[in-house]
Each structure stands twice: as C-alpha cells, then as structure tokens.
Design an enzyme around this catalytic site. Sequence first.
Site, PDB file in Angstrom:
ATOM      1  N   GLU A  60      22.335  30.251  39.389  1.00 31.92           N
ATOM      2  CA  GLU A  60      23.341  29.712  38.484  1.00 31.92           C
ATOM      3  C   GLU A  60      22.745  28.677  37.527  1.00 31.92           C
ATOM      4  O   GLU A  60      23.186  28.558  36.390  1.00 31.92           O
ATOM      5  CB  GLU A  60      24.504  29.101  39.278  1.00 31.92           C
ATOM      6  CG  GLU A  60      25.429  30.128  39.899  1.00 31.92           C
ATOM      7  CD  GLU A  60      24.849  30.810  41.131  1.00 31.92           C
ATOM      8  OE1 GLU A  60      23.854  30.293  41.674  1.00 31.92           O
ATOM      9  OE2 GLU A  60      25.391  31.843  41.558  1.00 31.92           O
ATOM     10  N   GLN A  82      29.877  33.952  39.246  1.00 32.58           N
ATOM     11  CA  GLN A  82      30.618  34.995  39.965  1.00 32.58           C
ATOM     12  C   GLN A  82      31.860  34.454  40.690  1.00 32.58           C
ATOM     13  O   GLN A  82      32.901  35.088  40.705  1.00 32.58           O
ATOM     14  CB  GLN A  82      29.678  35.693  40.936  1.00 32.58           C
ATOM     15  CG  GLN A  82      30.189  37.023  41.399  1.00 32.58           C
ATOM     16  CD  GLN A  82      29.057  37.862  41.962  1.00 32.58           C
ATOM     17  OE1 GLN A  82      28.625  37.640  43.098  1.00 32.58           O
ATOM     18  NE2 GLN A  82      28.553  38.788  41.167  1.00 32.58           N
ATOM     19  N   HIS A 129      34.804  31.242  48.510  1.00 34.94           N
ATOM     20  CA  HIS A 129      35.314  32.126  47.454  1.00 34.94           C
ATOM     21  C   HIS A 129      36.732  31.743  47.058  1.00 34.94           C
ATOM     22  O   HIS A 129      37.485  32.572  46.565  1.00 34.94           O
ATOM     23  CB  HIS A 129      35.303  33.590  47.898  1.00 34.94           C
ATOM     24  CG  HIS A 129      33.967  34.074  48.362  1.00 34.94           C
ATOM     25  ND1 HIS A 129      33.482  33.809  49.620  1.00 34.94           N
ATOM     26  CD2 HIS A 129      33.010  34.772  47.725  1.00 34.94           C
ATOM     27  CE1 HIS A 129      32.279  34.340  49.743  1.00 34.94           C
ATOM     28  NE2 HIS A 129      31.961  34.932  48.608  1.00 34.94           N
TER      29      HIS A 129
END
Lengths: 337, 453
Positions: A60, A82, A129
């Site tokens: 990243e 992502q 997530h």
Amino acid sequence: MPQLTMIEALRDAMDVMLARDPKVVIFGEDVGYFGGVFRCTSGLQKKYGEERVFDTPINESAIVGIGIGMAAQGMKPCVEIQFADYVYPAYDQITQEAARIRHRSNEQFSCPIVIRMPTGGGIFGGQTHSQSPEALFTHVAGLKVVQPCTPHDAKGLLISAMEDPDPVIFLEPKRLYNGPFNGDHKAPAQSWKNHQLGEVPEGHYSIPIGKARVHREGSAVTILTYGTMVFVAEAAVNTLGVDAEIIDLRSLLPLDLETIEESVRKTGRCVVLHEATKTSGLAGEIIAIVQEACFYHLEAPVQRVTGWDAPYPHALEWDYFPGQERVCRALQAVMEA
Amino acid sequence: MPHKKRKNSYKINRWSEDEEVLRVLPDIDLEFNECTSLEEKNVTSHCKLSFAHPPARPGQTPDFSSVEIPEAGLLPVLPLDVTAADCVEHANSLIRVMDENGEAVGPWTDFLSRFDVDTLRAGLRDMMISRTIDMRMMNAQRQGKMSFYIQGVGEEAIACGFQRCLKPGDMNFPTYRQQGLLIAGGYPLEMLLGQFYSNAFDPLQGRQLPTLHSARDYGYFTVSGNLGTQYVHAVGWAMANALTQQENISIGWIGDGSTASNDFHTALLSASSYSPPVILNVVNNQWAISTYTGVAKGRGRTYAARALGYGIPAIRVDGNDYLAVLAVSEWATQRVRAGHGPVLIEWYTYRVGAHSSSDDPSAYRPRDEGKAWPFGDPVERLKKHLIHIGEWSEQRHVQAEAEVLSQVVEVQKRVEAAGTMIDPKPIPGATIFKGVYADMPEHIRRQRQELGV
C-alpha cells in the site's frame, strides 16, 4: 435514467474520467486484469489499456507513494486500497507527504491523488475487513475525505474527487455496494436496481466536495450521519414516526458547516451516528461544532451512536453494528429531554 | 564480555577471476560481536544475536583497515543495457577513476570526454561554495541566527558532480544533504540562504526547517524531512514521465541509514515492477546520526548489492572522487534516458561533519575519524587532479577560496539584513493557512479569522 449499483456507478465515474482526461491512471491490488475484488474497475483495463489501468504488488505504501510521485508530476492517479483496513502501511505517505506537499512547497508542487477504499462492516469481514478509519484522515490538514451513500452520489463525488486539485480519501461503504441496507440483516437484501437513489445520470456530472445532502427533511430533530448509517437512521425514524431531518454529510473533511448549523438551529435537537468507534471519533468533532455554533438553540443534550470501542468482531457482528434499536433509543432520549 | 573480531581478508581484485567466489564472500568492512562461549554463560541455546559495531569509538584510533580500496581504473565499463546479473562485481567493488597522483585512469574516463576543464574547475568551485556555506551557516546557527542546520562536508562531490549530468526538467528527490544539487545547478544563493533564515528571501516563507528546500524550476522536489518517504516518489514521477512520453528522468536520494526504511524496499520493488526511468542513489556516509552503518546493513555485503535481488543493476562508486562521480552519473543518466530501466548507485563516502547542528559526533566516534577516511577529501582530490593536468595551482586555489568566501559573505550579509532569528522580520501570519488546500475551506477561513490575519 439508468439504474446502477454503487459498484457500477463508481466504475462509470472512472470510465468517464479515463475517457475525458489522458492524465487519469488507475491502479491497485487486483484492479487491472481482474477488475478489483469488488469489481469496481472491471473491464477498464481492457477498454483503456495497461498503461491506464494496472495491477500493483501488495504494497500500500507503494500504491500511494508512486501515486504521489505521479500526481506531483501532473497526472491524476485514482488508486484503490483493497480494504480500508489495509491502508495503514500507506498512512505515512498519506498524512506526511500527500497532505503536505502543496503547503510545504509553498504551492510549487501539489498532489491531486484519489485514494479509494471500501469501508465499514456488515459483510462478516471480521476486524481486518470492516474498519471505518475516517477519523484518522479527517484529523489531517491538507486531506479531503468523502463518503457517499448512494450510487448517484458515488459517481458524482468520485468525479469531483478526480478533478480536485488536492488529495482526496474516498471511502466507499461496502455494505451499500449492491443495495441500501438499513441495519436489519435478517431482511431480504435490497438492490439499487429498483431504488430511486440508484438512478445515475449518464456521462459527466459532479457533486461538490464540502456539501452535505439532506436525505430527509424534518423539523423535530437533526440526524447527522453518513455512509451505511444514513439508511439505518431512515428506518429508525420511520419506526418511531418522528419528523427528523436526516443529513447525509457526504463530505467529512471539509464538513458542510452551514448545512449542519442551519439544521440544528432549526430543530434544536441533534443525534450523530457513525459506524466507527466512539472515542475520538468524528461524532465528537461534529458535536463540538454543534455545541460551539448552536448551543443556545439546543433543547436537549446531543446524542451519539457509534461502533463500540472494540475491534470489529466476526461472529458478533450484529451486536457490534450500531443498528436501528440503538438509534431509536438515542432519538427517544433526545426527543424526551 | 570477550568477543572476537572477524576481519575480512578478502581482496576485491579477485572477483573477476573466480565466478564462484560470491558464495563464500565474507562481510566487508563490518565487524560483529561473536557469541560468548556457551560454557562461560552456562546456557544451552546455540542462538545468539549479533550486533554491529563501528571500528572505533571515542578515544580510540580511527581504524578503516577493513575497508577495501580497489585500484583506480580497475573495473570495466558496463554496457548501458547491463542487467543485474551482469553487474555483481560492480555492485560489490568500488569504481574509482582518480589515482593517488590525481591522474584519471581506466575505462570509465571515456565518460568524462564531454566535460572540459572549465567544467571541472566549475565543479571544484561548486564544492568550495558548498563547504563555505556549510561553515558559515553552522556558525550562524551557533550565533542563534537560525534554528537548525545540516551540513554536507566531505560529501560535496556526489551532489555537485551528479548535477552536471542532469538536464532541465529532470527531477531530484533529495535528502537534506544534497544542497550541492542546487549550488551546482545555479540556484540563486539568496534563495538558498533565505530558506535557512526563513525571511523574505525564503521561497517557502518559513514553512520548513532549514535545508529542507523546494525548487521546482531547478529540479529539486520539496524535501520532506521524513526519511525515505520520497524515494518512492521518484519512482512515481519517473512512471509519469514514461506514461506521458516525456524524455526527462527522475532521481531518488536516500542515506545508508534510511535504506532500512520500508520505503527503500517499496521504491526498489516499484522500480523493478514497472522499470521507469529513475536513478536510485544511496549515499553511504557511514553514519546515521550516531548509528554505525553496519546496523542498517546487517548481514548484507553492500547497499548496492541489495538492488540485485530486485533485478535492478547497481554499482558502487567512490563518492569522494569527483571524476568517478561525473563518469558514473554520465553513464547512469545515459542508460536511463535510453530506456534501459532503473539503476541504483551506492556512493561510498564519509560524513565528516556532525549529522546536524543538534548533534555532537565526539560522543560516538573518534574525533579525527574523518581525517582518516581512506578516500580523502573530495575538494583536495579534484584540486590535485587539476594541478596534475596543469590546469590549476596552489596559488589559484588560495585565490579561489578568497573569492568564494567573499561571494558567500556578501550574500549572507544581504540575506541576514532581511531578518534572522535574533532580529526577525515577521512573515505574514496568513502564510500558515495559505496552500493547505488550493481553495481555503470554511473551517480554515474561520481559524485564520481567529488568528486575526
């Protein structure tokens, strides 16, 4: 007018911008050939070629770091992280480089980069997530931070972000990618395809950064929120039958101070909602603004409903998510005071 | 604690003779503590940590005996399209052009043909200006006229020489110790010094610590002050150049200490993945503030060799040899401009000065270690070369020193008249808020109003 999901609307925005501006490039993990794990960039590499839309290694700080170098040299990179939970290796690049290049160089250089990332829970993503890290970015001078909650706004705001001269953190509430979600996880999933807010104009249009959207007009209480919580708020308001004004902030930095202050002065009551954790969260900042500007108009202490100060749990997701029941309680408290 | 020093006895000259030799190469110029014997500590584990140590500490005699000094002119020139696999020797040895007599020797001198003697004399002057500014500014800092200063004494050849190979539109992503790029690039000294004093001459209007310049028109990207972060920007900038079909290149700069940062890996990996026109420079000056370079280098042999694992060609150069700097910079810029992809250069040098005005190196290294550096002083060496070829003299050098000093003093007086920290002439407070964004948002407008500017 076409009905699009938020994913399709985001893709449409990138499609429009890739076609309009040769300086636009799009990259990130899996975004090229495959089109992204959420499919937001599906088909774009095939349409525009590998030099415009390409895959990156899982790094990243590289995605953002090379994006900063490109942006400083006049390109318009729109990069994908992502999941927002993966952004931390790039935090140094975002906060100390992207955010400051214009100021520290006395405007010799600038950094018009867009950093997209799916945010929030509701998909059983567990603690890596599901995060909502907006406050880590709204605390940084030099950044702009936006979060749409409809396909229409997603496209218009992304186009604005890609045309903005400064770095924009673009947060996408992933639970809303395919349809609105009001917090009731047992109800059948809704689709944007037959929802009024799924109507997305074709071609180029933009929604200004820094302007909130009044999701529902009302006079009894102001609900200040954004992302998934807009629809949770709407459901709670319908359940209680209270005449609430729901303001979808959309732009978290800068905030639309005028709309916030005007609404709270009108209603005299305020509830702030977000999915992110409570302590030092954005709700604290918003309540401070309300207190500074609207104290003498307030009829009741301002309430906030947020995620708990704990990591986002996997199996206990619906005990963590600030659902309708908690929102109703806050609304009742502020109405009864 | 008893420990054995393991010294390298390996001779660099042997590499080309034996292709297998890399498998058994010992560490060069590194000394690690060996384990205390197990019996002595009465423990059974065989796992011990090792800690790198410099060859000498304060009070000890400087010791560079483990530093390999290959002969000047020994290493062959590499083809411009060399691959990483074919520059193993160059990444582990040291390219040197000037011999002990000041003579330019060996095949790398082919890359000096473009530089006439006037350019060399100008290069000498660049280095002298850089050093004179450093000395004057360190004094001004001690007098309280500025908050902070970072000098580059001993490393002048690298930035001053490299700049001579750049073209308008090329972009450096420097650290704070590459002011020589600006000096050799003809940057007005009023602006250079103005930045230190944060006064009306300062192009950045007091936003940045002294030496963290920004000079877009001179190919000098805004220096962050965070270490390493900008190495990857150079890669991104070069990618943009390639994507928009611009012929310019970009150049990343990093210190040996900051190669430890994730950004070093990030930049090398990105350069490796996309092969943009970028030169990645590592200035190995032996010290990261007080930390010996061996700590960042770990078990690696050289910083240059690290690039080989990424498939990026790399070479290692005597950074105190102005002619070697010119020759290799010329080669590297030709390579990258020709589209052969990135290259990493390790410039081997020594940080003679303190890290910054806030540092006191006598607390962690021998006071006279700089004088013992086996590769000498870049100014003295170029001077010797110019005298050797009959284009300079001691007398002319003394005269040039006086000219440089009076030039710098004149600029300094003029810039100081515009305000120092002792006698500040305030910059408008509104500059705090200017340029946070292209357009000032409402909340910042309110804050500016609160400050009353």
